[in-house]
Design a protein around this motif. Structure first.
Motif, PDB file in Angstrom:
ATOM      1  N   ALA A  12     -36.663 -31.791 -66.556  1.00 14.45           N
ATOM      2  CA  ALA A  12     -36.827 -32.170 -67.965  1.00 14.45           C
ATOM      3  C   ALA A  12     -37.478 -31.045 -68.762  1.00 14.45           C
ATOM      4  O   ALA A  12     -37.051 -30.739 -69.885  1.00 14.45           O
ATOM      5  CB  ALA A  12     -37.664 -33.444 -68.064  1.00 14.45           C
ATOM      6  N   PHE A  13     -38.473 -30.396 -68.192  1.00 14.97           N
ATOM      7  CA  PHE A  13     -39.149 -29.291 -68.861  1.00 14.97           C
ATOM      8  C   PHE A  13     -38.180 -28.140 -69.123  1.00 14.97           C
ATOM      9  O   PHE A  13     -38.121 -27.595 -70.229  1.00 14.97           O
ATOM     10  CB  PHE A  13     -40.330 -28.816 -67.996  1.00 14.97           C
ATOM     11  N   SER A  14     -37.391 -27.788 -68.123  1.00 19.80           N
ATOM     12  CA  SER A  14     -36.428 -26.697 -68.287  1.00 19.80           C
ATOM     13  C   SER A  14     -35.348 -27.058 -69.297  1.00 19.80           C
ATOM     14  O   SER A  14     -34.905 -26.203 -70.069  1.00 19.80           O
ATOM     15  CB  SER A  14     -35.791 -26.348 -66.942  1.00 19.80           C
ATOM     16  N   LEU A  15     -34.929 -28.312 -69.309  1.00 19.97           N
ATOM     17  CA  LEU A  15     -33.891 -28.729 -70.261  1.00 19.97           C
ATOM     18  C   LEU A  15     -34.401 -28.719 -71.695  1.00 19.97           C
ATOM     19  O   LEU A  15     -33.655 -28.373 -72.614  1.00 19.97           O
ATOM     20  CB  LEU A  15     -33.359 -30.112 -69.898  1.00 19.97           C
ATOM     21  N   THR A  49     -37.332 -18.593 -72.484  1.00 18.42           N
ATOM     22  CA  THR A  49     -36.492 -18.245 -71.342  1.00 18.42           C
ATOM     23  C   THR A  49     -37.325 -18.166 -70.070  1.00 18.42           C
ATOM     24  O   THR A  49     -36.932 -18.696 -69.023  1.00 18.42           O
ATOM     25  CB  THR A  49     -35.791 -16.898 -71.592  1.00 18.42           C
ATOM     26  N   ILE A  50     -38.475 -17.528 -70.160  1.00 20.86           N
ATOM     27  CA  ILE A  50     -39.356 -17.425 -68.990  1.00 20.86           C
ATOM     28  C   ILE A  50     -39.885 -18.800 -68.597  1.00 20.86           C
ATOM     29  O   ILE A  50     -39.945 -19.147 -67.414  1.00 20.86           O
ATOM     30  CB  ILE A  50     -40.499 -16.430 -69.269  1.00 20.86           C
ATOM     31  N   LEU A  51     -40.247 -19.604 -69.590  1.00 22.11           N
ATOM     32  CA  LEU A  51     -40.751 -20.958 -69.290  1.00 22.11           C
ATOM     33  C   LEU A  51     -39.681 -21.831 -68.637  1.00 22.11           C
ATOM     34  O   LEU A  51     -40.003 -22.696 -67.823  1.00 22.11           O
ATOM     35  CB  LEU A  51     -41.257 -21.623 -70.567  1.00 22.11           C
ATOM     36  N   SER A  52     -38.418 -21.620 -69.003  1.00 21.63           N
ATOM     37  CA  SER A  52     -37.362 -22.459 -68.439  1.00 21.63           C
ATOM     38  C   SER A  52     -37.161 -22.210 -66.948  1.00 21.63           C
ATOM     39  O   SER A  52     -36.695 -23.099 -66.232  1.00 21.63           O
ATOM     40  CB  SER A  52     -36.047 -22.256 -69.197  1.00 21.63           C
ATOM     41  N   ILE A  53     -37.500 -21.017 -66.465  1.00 22.43           N
ATOM     42  CA  ILE A  53     -37.363 -20.745 -65.032  1.00 22.43           C
ATOM     43  C   ILE A  53     -38.709 -20.784 -64.297  1.00 22.43           C
ATOM     44  O   ILE A  53     -38.781 -20.463 -63.121  1.00 22.43           O
ATOM     45  CB  ILE A  53     -36.660 -19.389 -64.788  1.00 22.43           C
ATOM     46  N   LEU A  54     -39.739 -21.201 -64.979  1.00 20.61           N
ATOM     47  CA  LEU A  54     -41.075 -21.274 -64.398  1.00 20.61           C
ATOM     48  C   LEU A  54     -41.176 -22.173 -63.157  1.00 20.61           C
ATOM     49  O   LEU A  54     -41.928 -21.848 -62.234  1.00 20.61           O
ATOM     50  CB  LEU A  54     -42.074 -21.729 -65.464  1.00 20.61           C
ATOM     51  N   PRO A  55     -40.457 -23.284 -63.071  1.00 20.63           N
ATOM     52  CA  PRO A  55     -40.581 -24.125 -61.871  1.00 20.63           C
ATOM     53  C   PRO A  55     -40.265 -23.406 -60.566  1.00 20.63           C
ATOM     54  O   PRO A  55     -40.759 -23.807 -59.515  1.00 20.63           O
ATOM     55  CB  PRO A  55     -39.600 -25.267 -62.129  1.00 20.63           C
ATOM     56  N   LEU A  68     -36.034 -27.123 -55.011  1.00 19.80           N
ATOM     57  CA  LEU A  68     -35.604 -25.952 -55.784  1.00 19.80           C
ATOM     58  C   LEU A  68     -34.097 -25.991 -56.019  1.00 19.80           C
ATOM     59  O   LEU A  68     -33.627 -25.750 -57.140  1.00 19.80           O
ATOM     60  CB  LEU A  68     -35.989 -24.659 -55.054  1.00 19.80           C
ATOM     61  N   LEU A  69     -33.342 -26.320 -54.989  1.00 13.39           N
ATOM     62  CA  LEU A  69     -31.886 -26.403 -55.133  1.00 13.39           C
ATOM     63  C   LEU A  69     -31.482 -27.560 -56.038  1.00 13.39           C
ATOM     64  O   LEU A  69     -30.538 -27.439 -56.830  1.00 13.39           O
ATOM     65  CB  LEU A  69     -31.215 -26.523 -53.771  1.00 13.39           C
ATOM     66  N   LEU A  70     -32.189 -28.682 -55.933  1.00 14.99           N
ATOM     67  CA  LEU A  70     -31.913 -29.808 -56.834  1.00 14.99           C
ATOM     68  C   LEU A  70     -32.203 -29.425 -58.287  1.00 14.99           C
ATOM     69  O   LEU A  70     -31.420 -29.721 -59.194  1.00 14.99           O
ATOM     70  CB  LEU A  70     -32.746 -31.023 -56.445  1.00 14.99           C
ATOM     71  N   TRP A  71     -33.326 -28.752 -58.516  1.00  8.64           N
ATOM     72  CA  TRP A  71     -33.686 -28.301 -59.865  1.00  8.64           C
ATOM     73  C   TRP A  71     -32.651 -27.316 -60.386  1.00  8.64           C
ATOM     74  O   TRP A  71     -32.188 -27.443 -61.518  1.00  8.64           O
ATOM     75  CB  TRP A  71     -35.070 -27.662 -59.836  1.00  8.64           C
ATOM     76  N   LEU A  72     -32.294 -26.342 -59.549  1.00 10.19           N
ATOM     77  CA  LEU A  72     -31.351 -25.317 -59.966  1.00 10.19           C
ATOM     78  C   LEU A  72     -29.998 -25.924 -60.312  1.00 10.19           C
ATOM     79  O   LEU A  72     -29.423 -25.630 -61.367  1.00 10.19           O
ATOM     80  CB  LEU A  72     -31.198 -24.269 -58.861  1.00 10.19           C
ATOM     81  N   GLY A  73     -29.483 -26.794 -59.461  1.00 11.61           N
ATOM     82  CA  GLY A  73     -28.198 -27.440 -59.734  1.00 11.61           C
ATOM     83  C   GLY A  73     -28.248 -28.307 -60.975  1.00 11.61           C
ATOM     84  O   GLY A  73     -27.327 -28.284 -61.800  1.00 11.61           O
ATOM     85  N   SER A  74     -29.324 -29.066 -61.141  1.00  7.22           N
ATOM     86  CA  SER A  74     -29.449 -29.943 -62.311  1.00  7.22           C
ATOM     87  C   SER A  74     -29.514 -29.147 -63.605  1.00  7.22           C
ATOM     88  O   SER A  74     -28.865 -29.490 -64.596  1.00  7.22           O
ATOM     89  CB  SER A  74     -30.700 -30.807 -62.193  1.00  7.22           C
TER      90      SER A  74
END
Length: 107
Positions: A12-15, A49-55, A68-74
Motif C-alpha cells: 500500500a505504501f509503495s502504491l 521513487t526512493i520511498l517506493s522501493i524502500l520496503p 519480498l517477492l510478493l511485494w515486488l509482484g504486487s
C-alpha cells in the motif's frame, strides 16, 4: 505484527508513492491533453521513487524473501494497471466534459 500484514502495508505504501508519481507526471498530462493534477519538484519525485522501493531495505536484511517477492509482484502488476487505467480515466473525463458542454449548448 505478522509478516503478511507488513507485506500488505509495504504494498500500500509503495502504491501510494506510485500514484503520486503518476499523477504528477508532466509527460503523462501532456500526452493525455489534460491539466496536470499536481506539480512536484524533481527532488520530490526522486524522493518518492526512493520511498517506493524502500520496503526492499526491510525485507532483504532480515531474509524475508517470500514477502519480498510478493511485494515486488504486487507493486509491478499494480503499477502496470495504474499505467493502463489512468489514461482511460482521462478519456472518460474528457468525454464527460465534452458532453456537458454540448448539453449546455443545446439548451
Amino acid at each position: 505484527m505478522s509478516i503478511q500484514a507488513f507485506t500488505l502495508i509495504a504494498v500500500a505504501f509503495s502504491l501510494v508513492c506510485l500514484l503520486l508519481l503518476a499523477l504528477s507526471d508532466p509527460k503523462r498530462a501532456r500526452v493525455s491533453r489534460r491539466a496536470q493534477v499536481m506539480v512536484l519538484s524533481a527532488e520530490t519525485r526522486k524522493a518518492l521513487t526512493i520511498l517506493s522501493i524502500l520496503p526492499t531495505l526491510v525485507f532483504v536484511p532480515f531474509g524475508l524473501y517470500a514477502p519480498l517477492l510478493l511485494w515486488l509482484g504486487s507493486v509491478l502488476v499494480s503499477g502496470w494497471l495504474l499505467a493502463l487505467l489512468l489514461p482511460l480515466f482521462a478519456e472518460v473525463e474528457k468525454s464527460m466534459g465534452t458532453s456537458r458542454r454540448f448539453s449546455k449548448i443545446q439548451k
